[in-house]
Enzyme design. Structure first.
Site, PDB file in Angstrom:
ATOM      1  N   LYS A 230      11.779  10.902 112.699  1.00  0.00           N
ATOM      2  CA  LYS A 230      11.070  10.845 111.414  1.00  0.00           C
ATOM      3  C   LYS A 230       9.623  11.320 111.544  1.00  0.00           C
ATOM      4  O   LYS A 230       9.173  12.181 110.794  1.00  0.00           O
ATOM      5  CB  LYS A 230      11.126   9.410 110.865  1.00  0.00           C
ATOM      6  CG  LYS A 230      12.528   9.028 110.404  1.00  0.00           C
ATOM      7  CD  LYS A 230      12.575   7.653 109.820  1.00  0.00           C
ATOM      8  CE  LYS A 230      12.609   6.579 110.855  1.00  0.00           C
ATOM      9  NZ  LYS A 230      13.821   6.544 111.694  1.00  0.00           N
ATOM     10  N   ILE A 231       8.893  10.750 112.528  1.00  0.00           N
ATOM     11  CA  ILE A 231       7.473  11.100 112.640  1.00  0.00           C
ATOM     12  C   ILE A 231       7.312  12.524 113.188  1.00  0.00           C
ATOM     13  O   ILE A 231       6.535  13.326 112.657  1.00  0.00           O
ATOM     14  CB  ILE A 231       6.740  10.052 113.512  1.00  0.00           C
ATOM     15  CG1 ILE A 231       6.825   8.680 112.835  1.00  0.00           C
ATOM     16  CG2 ILE A 231       5.276  10.444 113.728  1.00  0.00           C
ATOM     17  CD1 ILE A 231       6.341   7.511 113.668  1.00  0.00           C
TER      18      ILE A 231
ATOM     19  N   ASP B 137      14.314  17.531 121.922  1.00  0.00           N
ATOM     20  CA  ASP B 137      14.953  16.277 121.529  1.00  0.00           C
ATOM     21  C   ASP B 137      16.426  16.426 121.881  1.00  0.00           C
ATOM     22  O   ASP B 137      17.149  17.196 121.248  1.00  0.00           O
ATOM     23  CB  ASP B 137      14.774  16.027 120.015  1.00  0.00           C
ATOM     24  CG  ASP B 137      15.256  14.635 119.595  1.00  0.00           C
ATOM     25  OD1 ASP B 137      16.260  14.163 120.162  1.00  0.00           O
ATOM     26  OD2 ASP B 137      14.639  14.034 118.702  1.00  0.00           O
TER      27      ASP B 137
ATOM     28  N   CYS C 170       0.983   9.329 120.043  1.00  0.00           N
ATOM     29  CA  CYS C 170       0.905   8.306 118.993  1.00  0.00           C
ATOM     30  C   CYS C 170       2.215   7.549 118.961  1.00  0.00           C
ATOM     31  O   CYS C 170       2.599   7.034 117.907  1.00  0.00           O
ATOM     32  CB  CYS C 170       0.740   8.983 117.644  1.00  0.00           C
ATOM     33  SG  CYS C 170      -0.936   9.088 117.135  1.00  0.00           S
ATOM     34  N   SER C 171       2.970   7.532 120.071  1.00  0.00           N
ATOM     35  CA  SER C 171       4.282   6.880 119.993  1.00  0.00           C
ATOM     36  C   SER C 171       4.274   5.536 120.710  1.00  0.00           C
ATOM     37  O   SER C 171       4.098   4.503 120.064  1.00  0.00           O
ATOM     38  CB  SER C 171       5.382   7.798 120.522  1.00  0.00           C
ATOM     39  OG  SER C 171       5.143   8.177 121.859  1.00  0.00           O
TER      40      SER C 171
ATOM     41  N   ASP D 222      -3.255   7.025 121.315  1.00  0.00           N
ATOM     42  CA  ASP D 222      -3.360   5.896 120.384  1.00  0.00           C
ATOM     43  C   ASP D 222      -2.679   4.662 120.968  1.00  0.00           C
ATOM     44  O   ASP D 222      -2.853   3.561 120.462  1.00  0.00           O
ATOM     45  CB  ASP D 222      -2.679   6.287 119.061  1.00  0.00           C
ATOM     46  CG  ASP D 222      -2.821   5.208 117.994  1.00  0.00           C
ATOM     47  OD1 ASP D 222      -3.943   4.695 117.822  1.00  0.00           O
ATOM     48  OD2 ASP D 222      -1.813   4.880 117.333  1.00  0.00           O
TER      49      ASP D 222
ATOM     50  N   GLU E 118      -1.746  -3.121 126.067  1.00  0.00           N
ATOM     51  CA  GLU E 118      -2.628  -3.202 124.894  1.00  0.00           C
ATOM     52  C   GLU E 118      -3.053  -4.644 124.685  1.00  0.00           C
ATOM     53  O   GLU E 118      -2.199  -5.534 124.821  1.00  0.00           O
ATOM     54  CB  GLU E 118      -1.913  -2.657 123.663  1.00  0.00           C
ATOM     55  CG  GLU E 118      -1.609  -1.174 123.808  1.00  0.00           C
ATOM     56  CD  GLU E 118      -0.925  -0.571 122.574  1.00  0.00           C
ATOM     57  OE1 GLU E 118      -0.864  -1.234 121.533  1.00  0.00           O
ATOM     58  OE2 GLU E 118      -0.457   0.572 122.675  1.00  0.00           O
TER      59      GLU E 118
ATOM     60  N   HIS F  66      -4.431   1.886 118.841  1.00  0.00           N
ATOM     61  CA  HIS F  66      -3.131   1.753 118.164  1.00  0.00           C
ATOM     62  C   HIS F  66      -3.314   1.726 116.642  1.00  0.00           C
ATOM     63  O   HIS F  66      -2.947   0.758 115.968  1.00  0.00           O
ATOM     64  CB  HIS F  66      -2.396   0.501 118.644  1.00  0.00           C
ATOM     65  CG  HIS F  66      -0.908   0.596 118.469  1.00  0.00           C
ATOM     66  ND1 HIS F  66       0.000   0.080 119.344  1.00  0.00           N
ATOM     67  CD2 HIS F  66      -0.148   1.170 117.489  1.00  0.00           C
ATOM     68  CE1 HIS F  66       1.229   0.302 118.926  1.00  0.00           C
ATOM     69  NE2 HIS F  66       1.168   0.972 117.782  1.00  0.00           N
ATOM     70  N   LEU F  67      -3.872   2.841 116.133  1.00  0.00           N
ATOM     71  CA  LEU F  67      -4.178   2.923 114.701  1.00  0.00           C
ATOM     72  C   LEU F  67      -3.158   3.723 113.900  1.00  0.00           C
ATOM     73  O   LEU F  67      -3.340   3.936 112.716  1.00  0.00           O
ATOM     74  CB  LEU F  67      -5.554   3.597 114.513  1.00  0.00           C
ATOM     75  CG  LEU F  67      -6.791   2.833 114.989  1.00  0.00           C
ATOM     76  CD1 LEU F  67      -8.048   3.626 114.665  1.00  0.00           C
ATOM     77  CD2 LEU F  67      -6.850   1.469 114.319  1.00  0.00           C
ATOM     78  N   GLY F  68      -2.079   4.202 114.582  1.00  0.00           N
ATOM     79  CA  GLY F  68      -1.133   5.103 113.912  1.00  0.00           C
ATOM     80  C   GLY F  68      -0.687   4.608 112.542  1.00  0.00           C
ATOM     81  O   GLY F  68      -0.582   5.385 111.589  1.00  0.00           O
TER      82      GLY F  68
HETATM   83  N1  LIG Z   1       1.155   4.617 116.876  1.00  0.00           N
HETATM   84  C1  LIG Z   1       1.712   3.888 115.935  1.00  0.00           C
HETATM   85  O1  LIG Z   1       1.065   3.068 115.293  1.00  0.00           O
HETATM   86  C2  LIG Z   1       3.157   4.089 115.590  1.00  0.00           C
HETATM   87  C3  LIG Z   1       4.055   4.430 116.561  1.00  0.00           C
HETATM   88  N2  LIG Z   1       5.394   4.576 116.255  1.00  0.00           N
HETATM   89  C4  LIG Z   1       6.295   4.982 117.334  1.00  0.00           C
HETATM   90  O2  LIG Z   1       6.556   6.386 117.197  1.00  0.00           O
HETATM   91  C5  LIG Z   1       7.800   6.700 117.824  1.00  0.00           C
HETATM   92  C6  LIG Z   1       8.644   7.596 116.929  1.00  0.00           C
HETATM   93  O3  LIG Z   1       8.987   6.889 115.752  1.00  0.00           O
HETATM   94  P1  LIG Z   1      10.025   7.503 114.662  1.00  0.00           P
HETATM   95  O4  LIG Z   1       9.799   8.956 114.517  1.00  0.00           O
HETATM   96  O5  LIG Z   1       9.970   6.620 113.488  1.00  0.00           O
HETATM   97  O6  LIG Z   1      11.390   7.239 115.443  1.00  0.00           O
HETATM   98  P2  LIG Z   1      12.795   8.012 115.266  1.00  0.00           P
HETATM   99  O7  LIG Z   1      13.802   7.104 115.828  1.00  0.00           O
HETATM  100  O8  LIG Z   1      12.950   8.509 113.874  1.00  0.00           O
HETATM  101  O9  LIG Z   1      12.632   9.283 116.226  1.00  0.00           O
HETATM  102  C7  LIG Z   1      12.607   9.205 117.629  1.00  0.00           C
HETATM  103  C8  LIG Z   1      13.221  10.500 118.162  1.00  0.00           C
HETATM  104  O10 LIG Z   1      13.110  10.515 119.586  1.00  0.00           O
HETATM  105  C9  LIG Z   1      14.304  11.154 120.074  1.00  0.00           C
HETATM  106  N3  LIG Z   1      14.486  10.807 121.482  1.00  0.00           N
HETATM  107  C10 LIG Z   1      15.062   9.696 122.028  1.00  0.00           C
HETATM  108  N4  LIG Z   1      15.029   9.788 123.375  1.00  0.00           N
HETATM  109  C11 LIG Z   1      14.423  10.976 123.666  1.00  0.00           C
HETATM  110  C12 LIG Z   1      14.099  11.642 124.883  1.00  0.00           C
HETATM  111  N5  LIG Z   1      14.414  11.100 126.081  1.00  0.00           N
HETATM  112  N6  LIG Z   1      13.470  12.840 124.826  1.00  0.00           N
HETATM  113  C13 LIG Z   1      13.148  13.404 123.618  1.00  0.00           C
HETATM  114  N7  LIG Z   1      13.463  12.836 122.426  1.00  0.00           N
HETATM  115  C14 LIG Z   1      14.069  11.625 122.458  1.00  0.00           C
HETATM  116  C15 LIG Z   1      15.409  10.641 119.187  1.00  0.00           C
HETATM  117  O11 LIG Z   1      16.526  11.523 119.189  1.00  0.00           O
HETATM  118  C16 LIG Z   1      14.711  10.643 117.821  1.00  0.00           C
HETATM  119  O12 LIG Z   1      14.951  11.862 117.138  1.00  0.00           O
HETATM  120  C17 LIG Z   1       8.434   5.341 118.164  1.00  0.00           C
HETATM  121  O13 LIG Z   1       8.167   5.074 119.537  1.00  0.00           O
HETATM  122  C18 LIG Z   1       7.671   4.352 117.287  1.00  0.00           C
HETATM  123  O14 LIG Z   1       7.696   3.053 117.824  1.00  0.00           O
HETATM  124  C19 LIG Z   1       5.847   4.447 114.968  1.00  0.00           C
HETATM  125  C20 LIG Z   1       4.990   4.106 113.960  1.00  0.00           C
HETATM  126  C21 LIG Z   1       3.575   3.858 114.200  1.00  0.00           C
HETATM  127  O1  LIG Z   2       1.712  -2.600 113.352  1.00  0.00           O
HETATM  128  C1  LIG Z   2       1.114  -1.648 113.801  1.00  0.00           C
HETATM  129  O2  LIG Z   2       0.012  -1.283 113.437  1.00  0.00           O
HETATM  130  C2  LIG Z   2       1.811  -0.813 114.883  1.00  0.00           C
HETATM  131  C3  LIG Z   2       2.768   0.158 114.295  1.00  0.00           C
HETATM  132  C4  LIG Z   2       3.748   0.671 115.289  1.00  0.00           C
HETATM  133  O3  LIG Z   2       3.440   0.969 116.406  1.00  0.00           O
HETATM  134  C5  LIG Z   2       5.146   0.788 114.868  1.00  0.00           C
HETATM  135  O4  LIG Z   2       5.428   0.604 113.673  1.00  0.00           O
HETATM  136  O5  LIG Z   2       5.995   1.085 115.720  1.00  0.00           O
END
Ligand SMILES: NC(=O)C1=CN([C@@H]2O[C@H](COP(=O)(O)OP(=O)(O)OC[C@H]3O[C@@H](n4cnc5c(N)ncnc54)[C@H](O)[C@@H]3O)[C@@H](O)[C@H]2O)C=CC1
Ligand SMILES: O=C(O)CCC(=O)C(=O)O
Length: 526
Positions: free
Chosen positions: A149-150, A169, A228-229, A254, A259, A278-280
């Protein structure tokens, strides 16, 4: 009235929803021992990433029905512990997608134009125009690791900024990547070619320290990395050394292994390193989205209704579930197995209900098969509620068929998947005591229970093969728990299925496929 504890800062829109059905107590920054002490009073717990919901908290929460994570990642919650206790865990899979993607883009731009250090310099009363020479992202190559998604949102914004897009991916098809304007490539190619590398993947055993001294060594000296993951995907010590030596041009992080970030060499770097706490997800909009999304689910569960984004509990009709429970486990196991043998990037899954099973509704078993198949890519984020949508978004065509004729087992389930390693099939059934048996692989009859570590080979049925594999595994100190050979004719093609007590070490598959007579070999972890 139910009681809800909110233990991290949550937008008031969420508190308003909870207050319709429950008495809400907001207590942030609770020390872990205090949380354990008060949790027995509560029916629901709502958190962001600050609260660690450990097994101890869950075990103490004797009245807990639901834990809500106002965000995507549920890695701060012990999901197996909650599942064992029958506590629903819900999240907000999409509420902060835009916020996290925009933060990644913001960090990319800030890094390119030295914005944090330039800002600091002017505020310190200096005017250093030469020092902060930037570079443009236009026509540069962005490597997106994780096109979920992201990652997809980042790709679409970067495309609009005139960037060339590469993506890695292993669970996304080339067609899906193309729709997003990305060329799907292997990881080494992405490391070598990208000017910017942005990470959007979950932290798993495969992604831990994905960016390390070796992978950084493959990058251009002008490359910049954005994360940012999740923390732990980058080896922070190796990154600090590489930036210190000028091996790559910069990084913006981020998220961190630990943390809040403690003592770290990352803090000592200059304009080539940007750090945010961790501001994502920290935008007003995202915080309203996730708070409302999760509060609504907590409200629904407290009212006895199903949750729409349960991470650990199937969202299917409870009566159907009860009846099909053992078969759902069979379907998940077979989906997971065939997904690993077919090798990711699945574009077709056929689910066939055979014998007595054909009289059942196929949809729950299809969903369970997809959940197992997608769990290789999405881990705990795929559930019974979202498995079909995730499969559709990934371009997986699902074919459901039924065949009422009875074979060796009164009811069995057959899955066939087409992925990057070709088309493979597996059949399974339940014994009278409910135990799962894998009864066929790629058309060859076998009879093995699933186990944590498995090895399958496709080979010529000829003397010496079994011994050589046994010897090879022995040399690598891998103990064989059970072994089965399935063949259709003597000295024709055959399948070997081994259950192992130990994981297979790196490199052993190559040695196995090097044995004369072995066609293919697959490791499977269930
Ligand atoms: N910094 C922040 O505040 C935030 C961080 N996140 C993190 O961002 C990350 C991505 O989130 P979304 O896009 O929502 O998740 P998502 O589940 O939609 O996408 C993750 C993608 O990673 C792929 N993937 C899995 N294993 C892999 C590998 N070994 N190599 C390459 N690709 C691989 C999957 O096929 C999937 O397409 C997550 O770790 C989530 O926790 C999410 C929201 C806020
Ligand atoms: O709650 C937060 O700000 C962290 C968000 C995050 O990393 C996530 O949704 O995976």
């Amino acid at each position: 009235m139910s009681k809800v504890l909110v233990s991290d800062p949550i937008d008031s829109a969420g508190i308003d929803i909870l207050s319709q059905v429950a008495q809400v107590s907001v207590q942030t920054k609770l020390p872990p021992e205090e949380l354990v002490k008060i949790i027995p009073e509560y029916d629901a717990l709502m958190v962001r990433s600050g609260t660690r919901v450990t097994q101890e908290v869950i075990d103490a929460g004797t009245h807990l029905k639901i834990i809500g994570r106002a965000g995507v990642g549920v890695d701060n919650i012990d999901i197996p512990a909650a599942t064992r206790r029958g506590i629903v865990v819900v999240n907000s899979p999409e509420g902060n997608t835009t916020a996290a993607a925009e933060h990644a883009i913001a960090l990319m731009m800030a890094l390119s134009r030295c914005i944090p250090d330039a800002n600091h310099s002017v505020k310190e009363n200096r005017w250093e125009r030469k020092k902060f020479m930037g570079s443009e992202v236009y026509k540069k190559t962005l490597g997106v690791v994780g096109l979920g998604k992201i990652g997809s949102h980042v790709a679409s914004v970067a495309k609009a900024m005139g960037m060339k897009l590469l993506a890695y991916d292993p669970f996304i098809t080339a067609e899906r990547a193309e729709q997003l304007g990305c060329r799907l490539v292997d990881l080494d190619f992405l490391f070598q070619e990208a000017d910017y590398i942005t990470l959007h993947i979950p932290r798993t055993p495969e992604t831990t320290n994905l960016i390390n001294a070796e992978s950084i060594g493959k990058m251009k000296p002008t490359a910049r990395i954005i994360n940012c993951s999740r923390g732990g995907i980058i080896d922070e010590a190796a990154l600090a050394v590489a930036l210190e030596k000028g091996q790559i041009a910069g990084a913006a992080l981020d998220v961190f292994e630990t943390e809040p970030l403690g003592e770290s060499p990352l803090r000592d770097l200059g304009a080539n390193m940007i750090l945010t706490p961790h501001l994502g997800a920290s935008t007003e909009e995202a915080q309203v989205n996730v708070a409302v999304d999760v509060a609504e689910q907590i409200r629904d569960v407290l009212l006895g209704l199903p949750a729409r984004s349960a991470v650990n509990i199937p969202g299917l009709n409870p009566n159907v579930l009860e009846q099909l429970k053992p078969y759902l486990q069979l379907a998940e196991t077979l989906g997971n197995l065939v997904g690993q043998i077919a090798g990711g990037r699945i574009d077709k899954l056929e689910v066939r209900l055979q014998g007595d099973l054909a009289t059942n509704q196929s949809q729950p078993l299809v969903v369970a098969s997809l959940k197992g198949l997608l769990s290789n890519a999405l881990r705990e984020r795929v559930n019974y509620v979202n498995a079909s949508i995730e499969a559709k978004e990934r371009g997986i065509r699902v074919i459901e068929t039924k065949d009422a004729s009875v074979g060796d087992y009164s009811g069995s389930l057959h899955l066939s998947a087409r992925g990057s390693l070709g088309e493979h099939s597996v059949t399974g059934a339940l014994l009278s005591d409910g135990e799962i048996r894998i009864t066929n692989l790629d058309g060859f009859p076998i009879n093995v229970p699933p186990s944590n570590y498995m090895l399958f080979t496709l080979h010529r049925d000829m003397p010496g093969i079994i011994g050589r594999i046994g010897m090879l595994l022995g040399n690598f100190n891998v103990n064989i728990a059970s072994m089965q050979v399935g063949r259709k004719i003597v000295r024709g093609n055959a399948v070997m299925a081994l259950s192992l007590d130990d994981p297979l070490p790196d490199g052993i598959l190559q040695e196995i496929t090097g044995i004369p007579g072995i066609g293919d070999a697959y490791t499977v972890n269930l």
